[in-house]
Motif scaffolding. Structure first.
Motif, short mmCIF file in Angstrom:
data_model
loop_
_atom_site.label_atom_id
_atom_site.label_comp_id
_atom_site.label_asym_id
_atom_site.label_seq_id
_atom_site.Cartn_x
_atom_site.Cartn_y
_atom_site.Cartn_z
N PRO A 27 0.80 -1.23 0.00
CA PRO A 27 0.00 0.00 0.00
C PRO A 27 0.82 1.27 0.00
N ALA A 28 2.14 1.18 0.17
CA ALA A 28 2.97 2.38 0.23
C ALA A 28 3.46 2.84 -1.14
N VAL A 29 3.28 2.04 -2.19
CA VAL A 29 3.76 2.44 -3.51
C VAL A 29 2.80 3.42 -4.16
N LEU A 30 3.21 3.97 -5.30
CA LEU A 30 2.35 4.87 -6.06
C LEU A 30 1.07 4.16 -6.45
N TRP A 31 -0.02 4.92 -6.49
CA TRP A 31 -1.30 4.35 -6.88
C TRP A 31 -1.38 4.18 -8.39
#
Length: 734
Positions: A477-481
């Protein structure tokens, strides 16, 4: 972390004041090239005897259009309402209802709101999209008729617009495009790369004195354009006050009338979402008015039909999975035995999947071993289990975890791999195909790199799953959307409608420690005895380019043992003094010099191919001939016609973070020039730094901005409706 003494532009487009991160899309040829910055990792190309990437995308789009038509036909009443409104918001909703009833919308009418959206008593299977048919047609969409293009070219020249826009305009507006342009010159604004001031100039040239800023056609065109720009920024809809404020900034005299006109013409939809009320309000709701209390506050959203219906379809499909019991494949004892033999959070994942139709799994790179263990367990239990990734980089990365030889699901084709791309799965070019009912022929689907899923891809997946199937969405969930609109994975995590398994498996080594710290907002020093992390300070963009080439061609191969072919350069944007264009030119000159006889490319060039906007295929140039540019992408041969090379192929030694999503390389060189400060955020840095498996070099020219971005700049919010659409349909998971 060590410092080696010697060996962009913004990542967002701000065409609309949405207050949100704009990940960007595939860069079109022409006027918009500098406005777009990031492209996502895409899906693999097919061999000549298979369905081409473009054909696959067209098939998926055809399925999407058919689905939208079905949903439009099913809608008998007005749009769901959350409560009464007043002022311009009431006028807008009145306009919507008038249009739905076939009447001319009035300016100051407001009907009674419909009841809030309610789930069906039992999950109902929506009509499934038909499987895509294989075709031997040439790659690429069929273009407009030459005479249509020529007619449009004459109109564009008359209005002072670039004649090179003729093919795009003709394809977009279809037969009679020239007449449509004369009747409404602002239709030119629908062409990618055209901005309102350019469309205004074109309209003035064609209409003369009739042209004015208060023209109703202009108001509609600018409204649609702003909604499209918002979609590029990741929004599925915009709040009405934000939209009208931005319209005013764009010189629209009466923003409310422009929005009403857009709704009346069916070019956008309006929605009311009930807002959460404070605790004090809830306590006093029944003081004097009994059970009804005061009317609940709502927010009015305006969105393009395409994304609005996709988000509703996604919510319906996910609710069906949550509310339905999964198919009983294997006994409860068999599932428990498999979980008992697994370790840590992998066991929790197996137990959750055994009893639920939808499960979320979160974690870093090392956590992918857990969905891989789940897939092996499912195969052992006799399930038809498959994994899908948004792009070929993620597919190949996950397939490697399944063993040296690709995992083999129970299938009549033993050579089939259990890891596929999402597009390949949906179109039938990869994976199990579809059953007689049109659903995917599987029991369990694990989607890795799930944060890359946008609402349209998510809707197609959810609708394509058969009754009783299990869906696992796994990702960091911490990566770019996602590049496309929506934030499906993040919305589902926030909605808490299904089990969520958080991996406890940490990413190892100095790189794992560095990236994990960034994920929680801390950029600290890490011990890197093997030069796993190297910082290369630079004073300006010119030095950044020089050091980058030096690192890739000399320092990293010599000191780390990673050849240039296995090193990936990542930078915030395409333009600027140290963007992908400049870096790729410098890297080509050093690593594969040549005359660039075919559109600037030579055999051996490292490239990325964008067959359709938002889908990127990494590869290499093989050769070029009369057919076009021959590429090798993800092990498949792709031929790009001559007239599409300029707009769909770029060099790939240097990528943006979105292009690199899904992939990992033995070495990564992240370039942070001074003009990239505005593009930096915690998710961007986390994503870029996390692409390195063994070694990371940071060409550092942003001074303290790097620490500030990690500590203080999280992902910018996106306006979506998925959580509110899901809430009334499924219970909240504890």
């Amino acid at each position: 972390m060590s410092t080696e003494p010697e060996p962009a532009t913004e990542d967002t487009a701000h065409a609309v004041d949405t207050g949100s991160e704009t990940p960007g899309t595939a860069e079109p040829a022409g006027a918009a090239s500098d406005a777009r910055s990031d492209e996502p990792a895409g899906d693999g190309g097919e061999a000549a005897a298979q369905v081409s990437e473009v054909e696959a995308e067209l098939a998926a789009q055809r399925i999407e259009r058919e689905r939208i038509e079905r949903r439009k036909a099913e809608k008998q009443g007005p749009i769901d309402a959350g409560g009464k409104l007043s002022g311009s918001a009431a006028d807008l909703l009145a306009a919507v209802r008038a249009v739905e009833s076939g009447e001319k919308p009035a300016a100051t009418v407001f009907g009674a709101p419909e009841p809030a959206r309610r789930p069906a008593p039992e999950p109902v299977r929506p009509p499934r999209p038909a499987p895509a048919e294989h075709s031997a047609a040439p790659a690429g969409p069929v273009g407009p008729a030459p005479e249509t293009v020529q007619s449009v070219r004459r109109v564009l020249a008359e209005g002072g617009a670039p004649e090179g826009l003729a093919p795009q305009t003709a394809a977009l507006l279809g037969e009679g495009a020239q007449d449509a342009l004369r009747a409404d010159p602002w239709l030119l604004l629908r062409v990618a790369g055209v901005r309102p001031e350019q469309a205004d100039g074109f309209a003035r040239a064609l209409l003369g004195a009739e042209c004015g800023p208060d023209d109703e056609r202009r108001g509609r065109a600018v409204t649609v354009w702003l909604l499209e720009q918002a979609a590029l920024a990741g929004h599925t809809a915009l709040e009405l006050p934000r939209l009208t404020a931005t319209l005013a900034q764009r010189g629209v005299p009466d923003p409310d009338a422009a929005v009403q006109s857009t709704l009346a013409e069916g070019e956008a939809l309006a929605f009311q979402d009930a807002l959460e009320e404070t605790g004090a309000r809830r306590e006093g709701e029944q003081d004097e008015e009994g059970e009804e209390g005061e009317e609940r506050p709502v927010r009015v959203l305006i969105g393009l039909e395409r994304y609005a219906l996709a988000e509703e379809s996604l919510a319906d499909g996910l609710a069906r999975l949550v509310n339905s019991a999964p198919k009983q494949d294997g006994s409860a004892a068999d599932w428990e035995q498999a979980a008992a033999s697994a370790q840590g959070s992998a066991a929790e994942l197996i137990r959750a999947v055994a009893g639920h139709g939808l499960v979320l799994h979160t974690g870093g790179e090392a956590s992918l071993a857990e969905p891989a263990a789940l897939l092996r367990t499912a195969h052992a239990l006799g399930l038809r289990a498959w994994a899908a990734a948004p792009g070929p980089l993620g597919r190949d990365r996950f397939a490697a975890l399944l063993g040296a030889a690709p995992a083999e699901p129970p299938s009549s084709e033993p050579e089939a791999s259990a890891a596929v791309t999402v597009t390949g799965l949906l179109t039938g070019a990869e994976g199990p195909g579809r059953d007689v009912d049109g659903a995917l022929d599987l029991d369990l689907l694990v989607v890795v790199d799930a944060p890359q899923l946008d609402v349209e891809a998510g809707a197609l997946l959810a609708e394509s799953l058969p009754d009783g199937a299990r869906l696992v969405l796994a990702g960091d969930p911490a990566v770019l959307w996602s590049v496309g609109p929506g934030r499906v994975f993040a919305d589902l995590l926030a909605a808490r409608v299904c089990p969520q398994i958080a991996s406890r498996r940490p990413d190892p080594g100095p790189l794992g420690e560095l990236v994990s710290g960034i994920g929680i907002g801390e950029l600290g020093q890490v011990e890197a005895p093997g030069k796993e992390v190297v910082i290369v300070p630079v004073r300006d963009a010119g030095e950044a380019v020089h050091r980058t080439v030096q690192l890739v061609a000399d320092s990293v191969p010599r000191a780390i043992g990673v050849p240039a072919e296995e090193t990936q350069v990542i930078t915030p944007g395409h333009g600027g003094a140290a963007g992908t264009r400049v870096l790729n030119a410098a890297l080509k000159e050093r690593l594969n010099p040549g005359p660039g006889r075919f559109g600037g490319f030579d055999p051996g060039d490292r490239v990325v191919h964008t067959p359709v906007p938002g889908r990127v295929l990494p590869g290499r140039v093989v050769t070029a001939d009369a057919e076009g540019l021959h590429l090798s992408c993800a092990g498949e041969t792709v031929i790009v016609p001559r007239d599409r090379v300029e707009g769909s192929v770029r060099h790939g030694w240097a990528l943006t973070a979105h292009q690199a999503l899904g992939g990992r390389w033995p070495a990564a060189v992240v370039v942070l020039p001074g003009d990239a400060v505005q593009a930096l955020s915690r998710p961007w840095i986390y994503t870029a730094f996390g692409r390195a498996a063994r070694h990371l070099s940071v060409v550092h020219g942003v001074e303290q901005a790097l620490h500030r971005a990690v500590a203080d700049i999280p992902a910018k919010p996106r306006t979506t409706r998925l959580p509110r659409l899901l809430t009334p349909q499924v219970p909240t998971a504890d």
